[in-house]
Write an enzyme that holds these catalytic residues in place. Structure first.
Site, PDB file in Angstrom:
ATOM      1  N   CYS A 132       0.853  -1.179  -0.036  1.00  0.00           N
ATOM      2  CA  CYS A 132      -0.133  -0.132  -0.004  1.00  0.00           C
ATOM      3  C   CYS A 132       0.916   1.498   0.296  1.00  0.00           C
ATOM      4  O   CYS A 132       1.280   1.488   1.004  1.00  0.00           O
ATOM      5  CB  CYS A 132      -0.799   0.069   1.360  1.00  0.00           C
ATOM      6  SG  CYS A 132      -1.743   1.370   1.347  1.00  0.00           S
ATOM      7  N   CYS A 135      -0.445   4.057   2.127  1.00  0.00           N
ATOM      8  CA  CYS A 135      -0.158   3.780   3.639  1.00  0.00           C
ATOM      9  C   CYS A 135       1.103   4.129   4.009  1.00  0.00           C
ATOM     10  O   CYS A 135       1.493   4.770   4.934  1.00  0.00           O
ATOM     11  CB  CYS A 135      -0.718   2.418   4.098  1.00  0.00           C
ATOM     12  SG  CYS A 135      -1.955   2.016   3.240  1.00  0.00           S
ATOM     13  N   ASP A 136       2.077   3.640   3.238  1.00  0.00           N
ATOM     14  CA  ASP A 136       3.341   3.701   3.559  1.00  0.00           C
ATOM     15  C   ASP A 136       4.471   4.390   2.927  1.00  0.00           C
ATOM     16  O   ASP A 136       5.606   4.653   3.244  1.00  0.00           O
ATOM     17  CB  ASP A 136       3.964   2.081   3.464  1.00  0.00           C
ATOM     18  CG  ASP A 136       3.196   1.175   4.378  1.00  0.00           C
ATOM     19  OD1 ASP A 136       2.683   1.631   5.307  1.00  0.00           O
ATOM     20  OD2 ASP A 136       3.005   0.067   3.897  1.00  0.00           O
TER      21      ASP A 136
END
Ligand code: NAP
Length: 321
Positions: A132, A135-136
């Protein structure tokens, strides 16, 4: 007993919830393990009709959810561990909630990221391996990252990561990309993106509990090399989330739920499927939303047609169509 329970809160489940709530069907929506589904993990969505300048995936999902709540949909936090669709009413075991019974069931549990299944991958998730970028990506500010994949997801994530990373290297197993032309062009125009084509990922190498690189094999020469990187993003597609349905509903070999063409009806009367969990072809937010609408209308007709029935009667499988 509920009239209708919807499993999953991606665009399919939320659209079904909006329609059923507006029709006074009091839908209960089980959020699932990844609330919002893939859209909540994506960045800008440019092709959802009605948003001239695009819309952020999480914002789109949040708005759909609020719209469903406005009309009376009830959201419950949890995910289904087991279902019994062999008799009416259907029974669901929901983590953190317990048992639910329902007259109709909509399955919109979506699909989850595929992994490469190579040594070093799983144990380094959260230590440099990610599925992701949204997200990261932030954790790789000023660092080099590698993305595996040649589809739209890989192109989109590469562009997104280029906002943070110093360099984004795309590793793909063929010399031709699968991505649409517009997404390819955008990635090719991005100066921070480099290409490593015709390479098969072999192993993720780490040092001091952090990813150090990806070993890849040249598909022409067979030679292996270590591509050094701080972060490794896997963007190679998805698997349908149907593990909990194994043997209970008809699916294809991969696990995508079979529906009667042109409807959302599964092989069990009263159980409907919409979104990516039954779609291995289009897999778009708008097609998921479209099938969510279809599922809601199918449920309405089904419940109206069965209004006078005694729900404790076991009816078995759907009559052949
Ligand atoms: P995809 O189109 O299935 O592409 C997966 C890519 O990963 C392919 O290039 C494939 O290689 C590669 N791959 C698969 N398994 C692999 C393995 N074990 N090792 C190495 N490489 C592997 O998946 P996607 O990119 O996630 O896209 C899915 C759908 O969502 C598509 O319909 C796409 O158009 C849509 N999507 C749209 C947008 C957008 O419009 N904004 C954004 C993202 C996704 P091969 O090419 O060799 O098979």
């Amino acid at each position: 007993m509920e009239k209708v329970v919807i499993l999953g809160t991606g665009p399919a489940g939320l659209t079904a919830a909006i329609y059923l709530a507006r029709a006074n069907m009091n839908p209960v929506v089980i959020e699932g393990a990844e609330p919002g589904g893939q859209l909540s993990l994506t960045t800008e969505v440019e092709n959802f009709p009605g948003f001239i300048d695009g819309v952020m995936g999480p914002e789109l999902i949040d708005n759909m959810r609020k719209q469903a709540e406005k009309f009376g949909a009830v959201f419950k936090n949890g995910w289904v561990t087991d279902v019994d669709v062999s008799k009416r009413p259907f029974t669901l075991e929901v983590s953190g909630i317990g048992q639910l019974q329902t007259q109709a069931l909509i399955i919109s549990t979506g699909a989850s990221a595929k992994m490469l299944n190579i040594p070093g991958e799983k144990e380094n998730v959260g230590r440099g391996v990610s599925t992701c970028a949204t997200c990261d990506g932030f954790f790789f500010r000023g660092k080099k990252v590698v993305i595996v994949g040649g589809g739209d997801s890989a192109m989109e994530e590469a562009n997104f990561l280029s906002k943070f990373a110093s360099e984004v290297e795309i590793v793909h197993r063929r010399d031709e990309l699968r991505a649409s032309k517009i997404m390819q062009d955008r990635a090719k125009e991005n100066e921070k993106i480099t290409w490593n084509l015709n390479k098969t990922p072999v192993e993720v190498v780490s040092e001091d509990n952090k990813v150090k690189g990806l070993v890849v094999k040249d598909n022409q020469t067979g030679k292996e090399e270590l591509v050094e990187t701080d972060g490794l993003f896997i963007a190679i597609g998805h698997n349908p989330n149907t593990e909990f349905l194994k043997g209970k509903l008809k699916t294809d070999d991969v696990g995508y739920i079979d529906v009667v063409p042109g409807t959302t009806e599964t092989n069990v009367l009263g159980v409907f499927a919409c979104g990516d969990v039954q779609d291995n072809k289009y897999r778009q937010a708008i097609t998921a939303a479209g099938t969510g609408c279809m599922a809601a209308l199918d449920v309405e007709r089904y419940l109206e047609g069965n209004a006078a029935q005694d729900w404790s009667i076991s009816l078995g499988g759907r009559a052949d169509k």
